[in-house]
Design a protein around this motif. Structure first.
Motif, PDB file in Angstrom:
ATOM      1  N   HIS A 373      -0.197   8.664 -25.911  1.00 26.47           N
ATOM      2  CA  HIS A 373       0.775   7.307 -25.659  1.00 26.47           C
ATOM      3  C   HIS A 373       0.711   6.725 -27.200  1.00 26.47           C
ATOM      4  O   HIS A 373       0.347   7.991 -28.607  1.00 26.47           O
ATOM      5  CB  HIS A 373      -0.258   6.120 -25.146  1.00 26.47           C
ATOM      6  CG  HIS A 373      -1.451   6.114 -25.820  1.00 26.47           C
ATOM      7  ND1 HIS A 373      -1.527   5.888 -27.445  1.00 26.47           N
ATOM      8  CD2 HIS A 373      -2.995   6.190 -25.812  1.00 26.47           C
ATOM      9  CE1 HIS A 373      -3.222   5.643 -27.491  1.00 26.47           C
ATOM     10  NE2 HIS A 373      -3.802   6.222 -26.840  1.00 26.47           N
ATOM     11  N   PRO A 374       1.537   6.348 -27.519  1.00 27.88           N
ATOM     12  CA  PRO A 374       2.116   6.150 -28.921  1.00 27.88           C
ATOM     13  C   PRO A 374       1.610   5.352 -30.020  1.00 27.88           C
ATOM     14  O   PRO A 374       2.223   5.256 -30.781  1.00 27.88           O
ATOM     15  CB  PRO A 374       3.945   5.040 -29.094  1.00 27.88           C
ATOM     16  CG  PRO A 374       2.947   4.003 -27.797  1.00 27.88           C
ATOM     17  CD  PRO A 374       2.541   4.691 -26.297  1.00 27.88           C
ATOM     18  N   PHE A 375       0.280   5.050 -29.710  1.00 28.59           N
ATOM     19  CA  PHE A 375      -0.645   5.468 -30.924  1.00 28.59           C
ATOM     20  C   PHE A 375      -1.530   6.029 -31.367  1.00 28.59           C
ATOM     21  O   PHE A 375      -2.096   5.832 -32.207  1.00 28.59           O
ATOM     22  CB  PHE A 375      -1.612   4.093 -29.795  1.00 28.59           C
ATOM     23  CG  PHE A 375      -0.553   2.336 -29.749  1.00 28.59           C
ATOM     24  CD1 PHE A 375       0.163   2.127 -30.108  1.00 28.59           C
ATOM     25  CD2 PHE A 375      -0.634   2.487 -27.882  1.00 28.59           C
ATOM     26  CE1 PHE A 375       1.077   0.826 -29.589  1.00 28.59           C
ATOM     27  CE2 PHE A 375       0.147   1.960 -27.167  1.00 28.59           C
ATOM     28  CZ  PHE A 375       0.990   0.372 -28.418  1.00 28.59           C
ATOM     29  N   THR A 376      -1.338   7.243 -30.190  1.00 31.63           N
ATOM     30  CA  THR A 376      -1.974   8.441 -31.227  1.00 31.63           C
ATOM     31  C   THR A 376      -2.325   9.006 -32.709  1.00 31.63           C
ATOM     32  O   THR A 376      -0.057   9.136 -32.492  1.00 31.63           O
ATOM     33  CB  THR A 376      -1.877   9.522 -30.183  1.00 31.63           C
ATOM     34  OG1 THR A 376      -2.416   9.058 -28.920  1.00 31.63           O
ATOM     35  CG2 THR A 376      -2.570  11.060 -30.622  1.00 31.63           C
ATOM     36  N   ALA A 377      -2.365   9.364 -33.086  1.00 31.45           N
ATOM     37  CA  ALA A 377      -2.110   9.346 -34.799  1.00 31.45           C
ATOM     38  C   ALA A 377      -1.922  11.144 -34.857  1.00 31.45           C
ATOM     39  O   ALA A 377      -2.285  12.104 -34.758  1.00 31.45           O
ATOM     40  CB  ALA A 377      -3.040   9.654 -36.179  1.00 31.45           C
ATOM     41  N   PRO A 378      -0.639  11.334 -35.341  1.00 32.19           N
ATOM     42  CA  PRO A 378      -0.469  12.306 -35.970  1.00 32.19           C
ATOM     43  C   PRO A 378      -0.862  13.257 -36.711  1.00 32.19           C
ATOM     44  O   PRO A 378      -1.751  12.953 -37.906  1.00 32.19           O
ATOM     45  CB  PRO A 378       1.513  12.509 -36.479  1.00 32.19           C
ATOM     46  CG  PRO A 378       1.239  11.020 -37.697  1.00 32.19           C
ATOM     47  CD  PRO A 378      -0.095  10.103 -36.044  1.00 32.19           C
ATOM     48  N   ASN A 379      -1.086  14.796 -36.535  1.00 30.99           N
ATOM     49  CA  ASN A 379      -1.809  16.108 -37.464  1.00 30.99           C
ATOM     50  C   ASN A 379      -1.269  15.991 -38.799  1.00 30.99           C
ATOM     51  O   ASN A 379      -0.264  15.667 -38.851  1.00 30.99           O
ATOM     52  CB  ASN A 379      -1.838  16.915 -37.135  1.00 30.99           C
ATOM     53  CG  ASN A 379      -2.462  17.728 -37.880  1.00 30.99           C
ATOM     54  OD1 ASN A 379      -2.755  17.622 -39.017  1.00 30.99           O
ATOM     55  ND2 ASN A 379      -3.883  18.714 -37.221  1.00 30.99           N
ATOM     56  N   GLN A 416       3.010   3.506 -37.555  1.00 30.83           N
ATOM     57  CA  GLN A 416       3.026   3.457 -36.106  1.00 30.83           C
ATOM     58  C   GLN A 416       4.914   2.779 -36.050  1.00 30.83           C
ATOM     59  O   GLN A 416       5.029   3.258 -35.222  1.00 30.83           O
ATOM     60  CB  GLN A 416       2.343   1.805 -36.088  1.00 30.83           C
ATOM     61  CG  GLN A 416       2.055   1.623 -34.433  1.00 30.83           C
ATOM     62  CD  GLN A 416       1.711   2.610 -33.577  1.00 30.83           C
ATOM     63  OE1 GLN A 416       0.371   2.688 -33.662  1.00 30.83           O
ATOM     64  NE2 GLN A 416       2.505   2.771 -32.995  1.00 30.83           N
ATOM     65  N   GLN A 417       5.227   2.328 -37.015  1.00 31.19           N
ATOM     66  CA  GLN A 417       7.239   2.228 -36.580  1.00 31.19           C
ATOM     67  C   GLN A 417       7.474   3.721 -36.258  1.00 31.19           C
ATOM     68  O   GLN A 417       8.834   3.447 -35.708  1.00 31.19           O
ATOM     69  CB  GLN A 417       7.655   0.779 -37.447  1.00 31.19           C
ATOM     70  CG  GLN A 417       6.336  -0.751 -37.830  1.00 31.19           C
ATOM     71  CD  GLN A 417       7.204  -0.986 -38.649  1.00 31.19           C
ATOM     72  OE1 GLN A 417       7.748  -0.601 -39.814  1.00 31.19           O
ATOM     73  NE2 GLN A 417       8.208  -2.401 -38.679  1.00 31.19           N
ATOM     74  N   LYS A 418       7.597   3.885 -37.008  1.00 22.62           N
ATOM     75  CA  LYS A 418       7.815   5.886 -37.008  1.00 22.62           C
ATOM     76  C   LYS A 418       7.570   6.286 -35.578  1.00 22.62           C
ATOM     77  O   LYS A 418       8.890   6.861 -35.198  1.00 22.62           O
ATOM     78  CB  LYS A 418       7.863   6.570 -38.043  1.00 22.62           C
ATOM     79  CG  LYS A 418       8.503   6.448 -39.431  1.00 22.62           C
ATOM     80  CD  LYS A 418       7.611   7.333 -40.359  1.00 22.62           C
ATOM     81  CE  LYS A 418       8.509   6.680 -41.765  1.00 22.62           C
ATOM     82  NZ  LYS A 418       8.234   7.787 -42.687  1.00 22.62           N
ATOM     83  N   VAL A 419       7.012   6.357 -35.646  1.00 18.56           N
ATOM     84  CA  VAL A 419       6.737   6.506 -34.028  1.00 18.56           C
ATOM     85  C   VAL A 419       7.234   5.751 -32.348  1.00 18.56           C
ATOM     86  O   VAL A 419       7.718   6.601 -31.696  1.00 18.56           O
ATOM     87  CB  VAL A 419       5.653   6.783 -33.262  1.00 18.56           C
ATOM     88  CG1 VAL A 419       4.641   7.519 -32.682  1.00 18.56           C
ATOM     89  CG2 VAL A 419       4.123   8.207 -34.511  1.00 18.56           C
ATOM     90  N   ILE A 425      12.341   2.590 -29.509  1.00 24.52           N
ATOM     91  CA  ILE A 425      11.082   1.565 -29.535  1.00 24.52           C
ATOM     92  C   ILE A 425      11.935   1.078 -30.514  1.00 24.52           C
ATOM     93  O   ILE A 425      11.432   1.029 -31.628  1.00 24.52           O
ATOM     94  CB  ILE A 425      10.010   1.285 -29.083  1.00 24.52           C
ATOM     95  CG1 ILE A 425       9.842   1.365 -27.479  1.00 24.52           C
ATOM     96  CG2 ILE A 425       9.390  -0.420 -29.064  1.00 24.52           C
ATOM     97  CD1 ILE A 425       7.766   1.142 -27.631  1.00 24.52           C
ATOM     98  N   SER A 426      12.996  -0.205 -30.301  1.00 21.24           N
ATOM     99  CA  SER A 426      13.503  -0.375 -32.124  1.00 21.24           C
ATOM    100  C   SER A 426      12.459  -0.653 -32.455  1.00 21.24           C
ATOM    101  O   SER A 426      11.571  -1.583 -32.349  1.00 21.24           O
ATOM    102  CB  SER A 426      15.074  -1.185 -31.759  1.00 21.24           C
ATOM    103  OG  SER A 426      14.639  -1.804 -31.264  1.00 21.24           O
ATOM    104  N   SER A 427      12.980  -1.422 -34.106  1.00 21.45           N
ATOM    105  CA  SER A 427      12.341  -2.257 -34.696  1.00 21.45           C
ATOM    106  C   SER A 427      11.845  -3.700 -34.090  1.00 21.45           C
ATOM    107  O   SER A 427      11.155  -4.902 -34.112  1.00 21.45           O
ATOM    108  CB  SER A 427      12.857  -3.015 -36.349  1.00 21.45           C
ATOM    109  OG  SER A 427      13.042  -0.964 -36.837  1.00 21.45           O
ATOM    110  N   GLU A 428      13.311  -4.343 -33.444  1.00 22.13           N
ATOM    111  CA  GLU A 428      13.173  -5.758 -32.448  1.00 22.13           C
ATOM    112  C   GLU A 428      12.421  -5.262 -31.398  1.00 22.13           C
ATOM    113  O   GLU A 428      11.594  -6.332 -31.605  1.00 22.13           O
ATOM    114  CB  GLU A 428      14.936  -5.614 -32.749  1.00 22.13           C
ATOM    115  CG  GLU A 428      15.695  -6.110 -33.899  1.00 22.13           C
ATOM    116  CD  GLU A 428      16.211  -4.442 -34.259  1.00 22.13           C
ATOM    117  OE1 GLU A 428      15.791  -3.458 -33.501  1.00 22.13           O
ATOM    118  OE2 GLU A 428      16.600  -5.372 -35.577  1.00 22.13           O
ATOM    119  N   GLN A 429      11.798  -4.534 -30.649  1.00 17.99           N
ATOM    120  CA  GLN A 429      11.777  -4.235 -29.688  1.00 17.99           C
ATOM    121  C   GLN A 429      10.328  -4.469 -30.393  1.00 17.99           C
ATOM    122  O   GLN A 429       9.128  -4.533 -28.929  1.00 17.99           O
ATOM    123  CB  GLN A 429      12.088  -2.905 -28.928  1.00 17.99           C
ATOM    124  CG  GLN A 429      13.509  -3.672 -28.149  1.00 17.99           C
ATOM    125  CD  GLN A 429      13.612  -1.759 -27.277  1.00 17.99           C
ATOM    126  OE1 GLN A 429      13.422  -1.008 -28.558  1.00 17.99           O
ATOM    127  NE2 GLN A 429      14.389  -2.510 -26.781  1.00 17.99           N
TER     128      GLN A 429
END
Length: 451
Positions: A373-379, A416-419, A425-429
């Protein structure tokens, strides 16, 4: 009593409530009565079904495990149990939501939680640094052997906890459950495989390691092969992998391999065919004629060595792009292990799978998706190339079944915004869907992770 002794000898019996109709199935403690009733009948008369010895045991087993969870997490590690909302707005978790219409706001809907994911992260910002919950989760997806629409999971979230400490806490808890509930001593520490190793060796990110069948990449042996099925695929970016089945040459006839049960299993997995070679007593190959004739003496020797194959063995091939090849050989690996009795059902094989990719490519939609899911931290080592980054995520696999997992979470708003941008998912979304989370990350969110 279980010992055979009588605890109470009745001198007088009074029937308080009699059975007034014929029971749909026999309620008994004998083992031979466990499987005679169809599941539809058992569910229709669930109160009777739960009287059966096996079902009674299952309910009590679950109770003992949950009780052990609570005592260990609270008394040993200082966790706090917190209930999170059931009715909330939808968040992307990888499956479809169940929706509940709102009576007071017509035309709007609540979503039942696929997991308490975002609530847990908010609690980390709130200062509850060790949270757990026996959480009810809801996912509107097709039924599978290990998946159902409504289920319960142990959910934990911890702040300021490094990856190794997360894994150690989970290992200690799982070991304690197996030892106290089943009397089984699990290894300390658990074995580990990276995602890349698991896919390369077993074709699966939840490998069953109770048996030793491993996959072998033999692409280099067929780069210039006159067998065009292999060489043309390799030139177009595909791979060729092989699975050696011990004594499989005698077990599977040519008919079975060309149009029988094992061939049909390969087709079910998405393969277009099943190339194979049988190793004969003299070390020669038998099988698909054009494949046999394409191998020179050097390649034959290298193939046998690479696959650890000897007389009487069967070599199965899959050729395509990596995801398809791994799926086919994983499917066949499990199939032949069951058919040939290679699985030791007394073994308890448990391991960690780590270093999952952050994203996977959705070919039909031509976009990246979060693998978990998009809340997982990258290495942190991969921050320069986020689309190909490894995630700080982990799964625990028991006898080929994923029984748990988790990850460290993103705790900085800009990351989080970059991921979210990478998954479309745009900034507005992002602001509309997750504004409250992004705002919380800006309020001094600590490093945190979950299981």
């Amino acid at each position: 009593m279980k010992t055979g002794f009588i605890e109470v000898a009745a001198e007088d019996v009074q029937v308080l409530n009699s059975v007034k109709s014929k029971l749909p199935f026999l309620v008994t403690t004998s083992d031979d009565a466990n499987d005679f009733a169809k599941e539809e009948i058992r569910l229709r008369y669930r109160c009777l079904d739960l009287r059966r010895q096996q079902m009674h045991y299952n309910i009590l087993l679950r109770h003992k495990v949950v009780k052990l969870f609570r005592r260990h997490l609270e008394d040993v590690h200082g966790f706090v149990e917190i209930e999170t909302p059931i009715l909330s707005r939808s968040t992307p978790e990888g499956a479809r939501d169940y929706l509940v219409p709102s009576r007071v706001q017509p035309g709007t809907f609540y979503a039942l939680p696929q997991s308490p994911q975002l609530f847990k992260q908010m609690l980390m910002v709130s200062g509850f640094d060790k949270y757990y919950q026996i959480a009810r989760c809801f996912r509107d997806e097709d039924l599978r052997a290990d998946r159902q629409p409504e289920f319960t999971q142990l959910d934990m979230e911890m702040a300021f906890t490094p990856l190794e400490d997360m894994l150690r806490l989970n290992e200690d808890l799982i070991r304690k459950v197996f030892l106290e509930i089943k009397g089984v001593q699990l290894p300390n520490p658990f074995p580990r495989l990276t995602y890349a190793e698991a896919m390369n060796r077993y074709g699966s990110d939840r490998p069953d390691t109770r048996f030793n069948l491993e996959l072998n990449d033999v692409s280099d042996l067929f780069l210039e092969s006159p067998f065009r099925v292999f060489s043309d695929t390799l030139k177009n970016g595909g791979i060729v992998k092989a699975l050696c089945v011990p004594s499989g040459a005698k077990r599977y006839s040519n008919t079975a391999l060309k149009k029988g049960d094992i061939y049909n299993e390969a087709i079910k997995s998405g393969a277009k065919g099943l190339p194979f070679l049988k190793v004969m007593d003299g070390g020669e190959f038998e099988g698909i004629a054009s494949l046999v004739s394409s191998l020179d003496p050097t390649n034959k020797e290298q193939l046998l060595k690479r696959c650890s194959a000897g007389p009487g063995d069967l070599i199965l091939f899959a050729v395509s792009y990596p995801a398809s090849v791994n799926k086919t050989l994983d499917w066949l690996r499990i199939f032949v292990a069951h058919q040939l009795g290679l699985i030791d059902h007394s073994k308890h094989s448990i391991l960690w799978v780590t270093d999952f990719p952050m994203f996977e490519w959705n070919e039909p939609e031509q976009r990246f998706e979060a693998l978990h899911h998009p809340f997982t931290a990258p290495n942190p080592e991969d921050m320069e190339d986020l689309p190909s980054a490894r995630a700080l995520a982990y799964d625990v696999v028991y006898n080929g079944v994923e029984i748990g997992g988790g990850s460290l979470r993103i705790y900085k708003r800009e990351v989080q915004q970059k991921v979210l941008e990478i998954v479309g998912i745009s900034s507005e979304q992002a602001e509309a869907k997750f504004g409250y989370l992004l705002e919380a990350l800006d309020m001094g969110a600590p490093p945190h992770g979950n299981s």
